[in-house]
Design a protein around this motif. Structure first.
Motif, short mmCIF file in Angstrom:
data_model
loop_
_atom_site.label_atom_id
_atom_site.label_comp_id
_atom_site.label_asym_id
_atom_site.label_seq_id
_atom_site.Cartn_x
_atom_site.Cartn_y
_atom_site.Cartn_z
N ALA A 238 0.99 -1.36 -0.03
CA ALA A 238 -0.01 -0.45 -0.10
C ALA A 238 0.42 1.34 -0.26
CB ALA A 238 -0.56 0.44 1.39
N LEU A 239 0.43 2.23 -1.08
CA LEU A 239 1.75 3.27 -1.10
C LEU A 239 0.90 4.45 -1.02
CD1 LEU A 239 2.64 1.27 -4.02
CD2 LEU A 239 4.90 1.80 -2.89
N PRO A 240 1.32 5.29 -0.14
CA PRO A 240 0.89 6.50 -0.28
C PRO A 240 0.32 7.44 -1.05
CG PRO A 240 2.35 6.63 1.32
CD PRO A 240 2.03 5.48 0.98
N LEU A 241 -0.36 8.47 -1.77
CA LEU A 241 -0.66 9.26 -2.60
C LEU A 241 -1.27 10.67 -1.68
CD1 LEU A 241 -2.42 7.49 -5.04
CD2 LEU A 241 0.04 7.72 -4.47
N LYS A 242 -0.10 11.33 -1.75
CA LYS A 242 -0.59 13.12 -1.10
C LYS A 242 -0.41 14.33 -1.96
CE LYS A 242 3.06 11.93 1.28
NZ LYS A 242 4.54 11.95 2.51
N PRO A 243 -1.55 13.91 -2.92
CA PRO A 243 -1.56 15.10 -3.89
C PRO A 243 -1.61 16.61 -3.03
CG PRO A 243 -3.72 13.75 -3.74
CD PRO A 243 -2.54 13.70 -2.69
N SER A 244 -1.04 17.85 -3.73
CA SER A 244 -1.26 18.94 -2.92
C SER A 244 -2.34 19.50 -3.31
CB SER A 244 -0.28 19.55 -3.97
OG SER A 244 -0.90 20.43 -4.92
N ALA A 245 -3.97 19.03 -3.52
CA ALA A 245 -5.15 19.12 -3.51
C ALA A 245 -6.38 17.89 -3.54
CB ALA A 245 -5.38 20.13 -4.24
N GLY A 246 -6.83 18.21 -2.81
CA GLY A 246 -7.98 16.99 -2.68
C GLY A 246 -7.28 16.54 -1.60
N PRO A 247 -8.24 14.71 -1.18
CA PRO A 247 -8.12 14.18 0.20
C PRO A 247 -6.98 12.97 -0.61
CG PRO A 247 -9.52 13.56 -1.84
CD PRO A 247 -9.20 14.75 -2.02
N ALA A 248 -6.28 12.79 0.59
CA ALA A 248 -5.19 11.89 0.40
C ALA A 248 -5.43 10.32 -0.04
CB ALA A 248 -4.75 11.62 1.82
N GLY A 249 -5.07 10.20 -0.51
CA GLY A 249 -5.33 8.64 -1.38
C GLY A 249 -4.30 7.20 -1.16
N VAL A 250 -4.62 6.21 -1.29
CA VAL A 250 -3.36 5.04 -1.74
C VAL A 250 -3.03 4.35 -3.29
CG1 VAL A 250 -5.50 3.35 -1.20
CG2 VAL A 250 -2.77 2.76 -0.67
N LEU A 251 -2.83 3.84 -3.14
CA LEU A 251 -2.30 2.90 -4.42
C LEU A 251 -1.95 1.24 -3.95
CD1 LEU A 251 -1.44 2.11 -7.61
CD2 LEU A 251 0.62 3.36 -7.89
N SER A 252 -2.35 0.61 -4.10
CA SER A 252 -2.61 -1.07 -3.63
C SER A 252 -2.18 -2.07 -4.93
CB SER A 252 -4.33 -1.43 -2.97
OG SER A 252 -4.14 -0.36 -2.07
N VAL A 253 -1.26 -2.67 -4.75
CA VAL A 253 -0.94 -3.18 -5.85
C VAL A 253 -0.58 -5.35 -4.75
CG1 VAL A 253 0.64 -4.02 -7.52
CG2 VAL A 253 0.67 -1.45 -6.78
N TYR A 254 -1.81 -6.12 -5.81
CA TYR A 254 -1.40 -7.33 -4.78
C TYR A 254 -0.34 -8.28 -5.49
CZ TYR A 254 -4.77 -5.74 -1.73
OH TYR A 254 -5.58 -4.56 -1.28
N SER A 255 0.06 -8.91 -5.11
CA SER A 255 0.94 -10.08 -6.14
C SER A 255 0.02 -11.61 -5.35
CB SER A 255 1.94 -10.64 -5.62
OG SER A 255 3.04 -11.28 -6.04
#
Length: 745
Positions: A238-255
């Protein structure tokens, strides 16, 4: 070590670490042995051959040894040698097994690293091409799963609180991969609950990468373990996404493989997440720039109040169409330009406020739009002015010989449209609970018949509108004479400034007298203008222009100063007259308006009780509170007020009763009807009775005959003004006129 005795020729079902065969069986098992050794790959599957000391068993061994036989032991032998040979071969197998596992781990590490690197490069290329956030996120997830064979990739962002301040849902915006259905169904949160403590929730909450190397046993994924197992998921990052505008997010990758996402893969995927955040910020910045550019275009080419295009947009579209047709060798498309001005709109603003005025302008724009055909345009010029472009839409293309008929047909269609607009605008407007009716003045010009320049045609329609507004008619077409009148008007502006600076104005005075005796009791000061070349300009022509260009205030001040000096002089000479002066609405507006008028009168030596200040009913509709306040201040100082042209405006009885009025001046229109019908008698009688009940005097304007004077006496109108006694005279004519009137009375 397990010993297995072969009962048949097959080796397929056996699991062994070392094969010991005799020389006789070696040839028979040659093919199966070679196949099993080949299947073992890099792991050694040792073969030990037992052979006798006789020479006949040596024929094939040197060829097979080192190829598919690893060692030969001649029998009989000792147990010690046999055990040593077997131990060596088993150590060889164990060593190859360890080498294979190390190689496989390295291979898998390199494969994961290569896959992550390819994913990073491919995603970076995607970020350069995608122009929408949705497209970017969908493409990133699709590349991660379809081309790099990860089982699942999804991107989500925080939603608003779900009702508890401690928990928020993750809104998934992009999902891809064979296990996509798992992500669609899974409820994932950020917060203190069990579903908010997983790797995704922690990654967003803390802002750090979280890896679960073994989804089958890690306690952090307990709420989702069974579903993950059903979809064959082995590891996750789970990789956090922290854009300068808007809500925080996440990129999730599964193997599908546990143990994936080691340090190097993690670093590459974190770079991918950082680049993705940069891409999201860039798209947001691009969107914001586009929004600002669109807002600038909207402000530049549209009216913010009504949403209609403005004059700039109109000219641009008009000129583009015209120039485009000219460039292609086509005849410019004819059109009628209607310049619309809303009559007396300022009264609405002054009486009800600008909010009500804005609401009315929106309603006006909607009504005008409702009268137009497809292909016609309406724009707001500004203030209470609108421009309509009615494109020529003939039923059949006119031939060259029909040019005159074409102009006539277009003019008729434009006049019909103008009449329709005037009619629709006359319907009541419901503004703040009140019903209001308005009129419109419309000027029309034809393109390209009067000019091939769009801006010139609009100016021509504007000139025609001004003409109809001055004349009081609803519709007027442009003509060369219109341009001449407009030019005269602009010239008049410059001449007015010159006249004020060089004192070209003068005052004439018309007597106000008692209807029964003809005795003069006062005079009304009337402005006259004779320019430096000796030309006389009518007040009806220059007063409206002075009001428009803001000179009515300075001119009004000059009138008050001059009239004050004159009445003071006459009073010193023994003439007991009062002075009547017309005021403009601007002279009564503002907190210091009353004091300014009083100071002008005092500076000329005139007492307040010598004055009758005339106002019109229309004036009382402008800036009601300010005007009424000034009138009351002046009345308290001793000034009297007369309501001029009474009967032609819209005064209510309550309004008349509340104002400090002394005299009602009956409009000449009703005096003229005295001799022709009984209607004039009834109206004047009603006015005089009403004035008497309101403790006011009445003064009739425009008395020209003795019959009119006598009838006014009978109807109770005490005071009069008009040519029966005298027209307006220069100041030196007034004293002998007063003396003659006294002698006759």
């Amino acid at each position: 070590m397990t010993l297995i005795r072969l009962q048949d020729d097959g080796l397929d079902t056996l699991d062994f670490d070392l094969l010991i065969v005799d020389a006789l069986s070696l040839e028979r098992l040659r093919e199966p042995i070679m196949q099993r050794r080949e299947e073992a790959g890099l792991v050694v599957l040792p073969v030990l051959v037992l052979t006798s000391q006789n020479p006949g068993g040596k024929a094939r061994l040197p060829e097979a040894l080192g190829d598919w036989v690893d060692d030969v032991l001649r029998v009989p032998t000792t147990g010690l040698e046999l055990r040593a040979r077997v131990a060596n071969l088993l150590r060889l197998r164990a060593l190859s097994q360890r080498q294979y596992e190390a190689h496989d781990a390295t291979r898998r590490d390199l494969s994961g690293l290569s896959r992550a690197l390819r994913t990073l490069n491919a995603c970076n290329e995607i970020m350069l091409r995608k122009t929408t956030e949705e497209g970017l996120l969908d493409a990133i997830c699709r590349i991660i799963t379809q081309f790099e064979e990860y089982s699942l990739a999804w991107v989500g962002f925080l939603e608003d609180s779900t009702g508890s301040e401690k928990t928020s849902n993750i809104r998934k915006v992009a999902i891809s991969g064979p296990a996509a259905q798992y992500a669609r169904r899974a409820l994932i949160q950020v917060g203190e609950g069990a579903r908010g403590q997983g790797p995704v929730g922690r990654a967003i909450a803390i802002g750090e990468t979280h890896i679960v190397a073994d989804l089958a046993h890690d306690p952090r994924v307990e709420p989702w373990r069974d579903d993950m197992a059903a979809w064959g998921l082995g590891a996750a990052i789970a990789l956090p996404l922290k854009p300068s505008a808007g809500p925080a997010g996440v990129l999730s990758v599964y193997s599908a493989h546990s143990g994936d996402f080691d340090c190097q893969v993690r670093e590459l995927l974190e770079r991918l997440a950082a680049n993705l955040t940069f891409g999201l910020d860039k798209l947001h910045l691009d969107r914001e720039r586009e929004r600002q550019a669109e807002e600038i275009r909207q402000l530049a080419y549209h009216d913010p109040l009504t949403g209609l295009p403005n004059r700039r947009f109109l000219l641009q579209q008009f000129q583009q169409d015209h120039m485009g047709r000219m460039a292609e060798g086509e005849t410019p498309k004819a059109a009628a330009v209607l310049f619309i001005d809303i009559n007396d709109f300022k009264l609405v603003n002054d009486a009800l406020g600008h909010v009500a005025g804005d609401n009315m302008l929106r309603s006006v724009s909607q009504r005008i739009q409702g009268t137009l055909r497809e292909g016609d345009w309406v724009t707001r010029q500004g203030g209470d002015e609108f421009i309509v472009i009615m494109m020529d839409q003939p039923r059949r293309p006119p031939g060259p010989e029909d040019a005159e008929a074409s102009v006539k047909r277009l003019a008729q269609a434009a006049e019909t449209l103008a009449a329709r607009i005037i009619q629709i605008l006359r319907r009541p407007f419901d503004i703040e609970g009140f019903s209001h009716r308005i009129g419109a003045s419309i000027g029309i010009s034809l393109f390209p018949h009067y000019s091939a320049d769009p801006e010139s045609v609009i100016s021509q329609a504007d000139a025609a509108m001004y003409q109809t507004k001055q004349a009081g008619n609803g519709i007027a077409f442009y003509s060369p004479q219109t341009a001449q009148r407009r030019q005269r008007r602009f010239t008049l502006e410059a001449r007015l400034h010159h006249a004020l600076e060089h004192e070209e104005f003068s005052l004439h005075y018309q007597p106000l007298w008692e209807t029964a005796t003809g005795r003069v009791v006062g005079v009304e000061a009337l402005l006259r203008w004779q320019d430096s070349e000796g030309a006389r300009i009518s007040p009806g022509e220059f007063i409206p222009v002075a009001e428009e260009i803001g000179l009515i205030g300075p001119i009004g001040d000059w009138v008050l100063r001059t009239a004050a000096r004159q009445i003071a002089q006459w009073r010193r000479d023994g003439l007991g007259l009062y002075m009547s002066v017309n005021l403009a609405v601007s002279q009564l507006q503002g907190p210091d308006a009353a004091r300014h008028i009083a100071d002008l009168a005092a500076a000329g030596g005139a007492a307040p009780e010598w004055w009758s200040l005339e106002v019109t009913e229309d004036m009382l509709m402008h800036d009601v509170e300010s005007v009424e306040h000034s009138m009351r201040e002046l009345s308290a100082l001793g000034f009297r007020f007369a309501l001029d042209d009474f009967g032609r405006g819209y005064s209510s009885l309550a309004r008349l009763q509340s104002l400090p009025l002394h005299t009602l001046k009956i409009d000449k229109l009703f005096v003229d009807e005295l001799a022709s019908n009984e209607r004039g008698d009834s109206i004047i009688a009603a006015i005089t009775d009403m004035a008497r009940n309101l403790s006011m005097e009445t003064l009739a304007e425009g008395i020209e005959t003795d019959a009119q004077r006598a009838r006014l006496v009978d109807l109770g109108c005490r005071w009069g003004q008009g040519f029966w006694l005298s027209a307006a005279r220069p100041p030196e004519d007034i004293p002998p006129l007063v003396e003659a009137a006294i002698a006759e009375s």
